[in-house]
Design an enzyme around this catalytic site. Structure first.
Site: not given
Ligand SMILES: NC(=O)c1ccc[n+]([C@@H]2O[C@H](COP(=O)([O-])OP(=O)(O)OC[C@H]3O[C@@H](n4cnc5c(N)ncnc54)[C@H](O)[C@@H]3O)[C@@H](O)[C@H]2O)c1
Length: 271
Positions: A40, A68, A165, A200
């Site tokens: 992360d 990143d 998105y 989350t």
């Molecule tokens: N939570 C939901 O309902 C849901 C539904 C469908 C898809 N998703 C997908 O699941 C994945 C995780 O989502 P989440 O809900 O756990 O959210 P989250 O924001 O907690 O997780 C995303 C993580 O990615 C990291 N991140 C963002 N940009 C980054 C970069 N440039 N480099 C490194 N790390 C980076 C963030 O710091 C974060 O820890 C995402 O791809 C999201 O689109 C989530």
């Protein structure tokens, strides 16, 4: 014996307690993974995450690497360090993702590119740069290497208010399918998981925004309305969603590539 016994995994977007990336790391460790490198660019919870994971699974099997996902240089460093420490990479989970909530009229080109960079271009970088290491997994496991892209129900459902998105997640789906064809002969399986509403911290913040905008009276009402779009009418917990990744990373899925696993309470059956 765990379902991922002996495997080494890299999981992006694991730097926040309660998120899907960290739940995937923990599920992989529970299933006997030799090592998991969560990555992360966010570092504020890094110490808490490492002590939480080490107290549950012991020291020496988990690292939270600064990364990143839009940086090719960072990818090369994470890959080199993982191979140096644990001898290879068997599973790549491209999980990091972001969104900018706006439609076409209100999204700047800069914001669109920012979302595409994380949700699509980073998947491309990870797949391209990890492929040589993942191809070597075939020498260790019948199921070969595995790439699992965390997409979303957004990849098949249009939405007027989250253009970057949805477009980036749809592009990720085609990237997954193309990768499955290209990498299959090298025994790398490429699949995607499409979560629906998964509770989350990011989602709780989003529900509070909906309440502030007057769309629903309480976060619970917003959650119920969104979950109610599917026939099961429930939301998922990150630990539930992580099960889908365990399956696709495991030897149980050695005949599975190019699959889109809808983990969405049934919403995807319409698409
Ligand atoms: N939570 C939901 O309902 C849901 C539904 C469908 C898809 N998703 C997908 O699941 C994945 C995780 O989502 P989440 O809900 O756990 O959210 P989250 O924001 O907690 O997780 C995303 C993580 O990615 C990291 N991140 C963002 N940009 C980054 C970069 N440039 N480099 C490194 N790390 C980076 C963030 O710091 C974060 O820890 C995402 O791809 C999201 O689109 C989530």
């Amino acid at each position: 014996m765990g379902r991922l016994e002996g495997k080494v995994a890299v999981v992006t977007g694991a730097g926040r307690i309660g998120n899907i990336g960290l739940a995937i790391c923990e599920a992989f460790l529970r299933e006997g993974a030799k090592a998991v490198v969560g990555t992360d660019f966010r570092r504020d919870e890094a110490d808490a995450i490492v002590s939480r994971v080490e107290s549950a699974y012991g020291a020496g099997r988990f690292r939270l690497a600064e990364h990143d996902v839009t940086s090719e240089e960072d990818w090369r460093r994470v890959i080199d360090e993982t191979i140096g420490d644990w001898g290879g990479i068997d599973v790549l989970v491209n999980n990091a993702g972001i969104s900018v909530h706006a439609g076409i009229a209100d999204t700047s080109l800069e914001d669109l590119r920012k979302v595409m960079a994380v949700n699509h271009d980073a998947l491309f970088l990870g797949m391209k740069l990890c492929a040589p290491a993942l191809a070597e997994a075939a020498g260790r496991f019948a199921g070969g290497g595995a790439i699992i892209n965390n997409l979303s129900m957004a990849s098949y459902m249009p939405n007027a208010n989250n253009i970057g998105y949805h477009v980036s997640k749809a592009a990720g789906r085609m990237l997954t399918l193309c990768g499955a064809i290209e990498f299959g002969p090298r025994k790398i399986r490429v699949n995607s998981v499409h979560p629906g509403l998964t509770m989350t911290p990011l989602i709780y913040e989003g529900l509070n925004d909906y309440v502030a905008a007057g769309l629903w009276e309480t976060p619970e009402a917003a959650e119920a309305a969104i979950a109610g779009m599917g026939p099961l009418k429930i939301s998922s917990q990150p630990e539930d969603t992580a099960h889908a990744f365990v399956y696709l990373a495991s030897e149980e899925a050695r005949f599975v590539t190019g699959a889109s696993l809808y983990h969405d309470g049934g919403i995807g059956q319409r698409y």
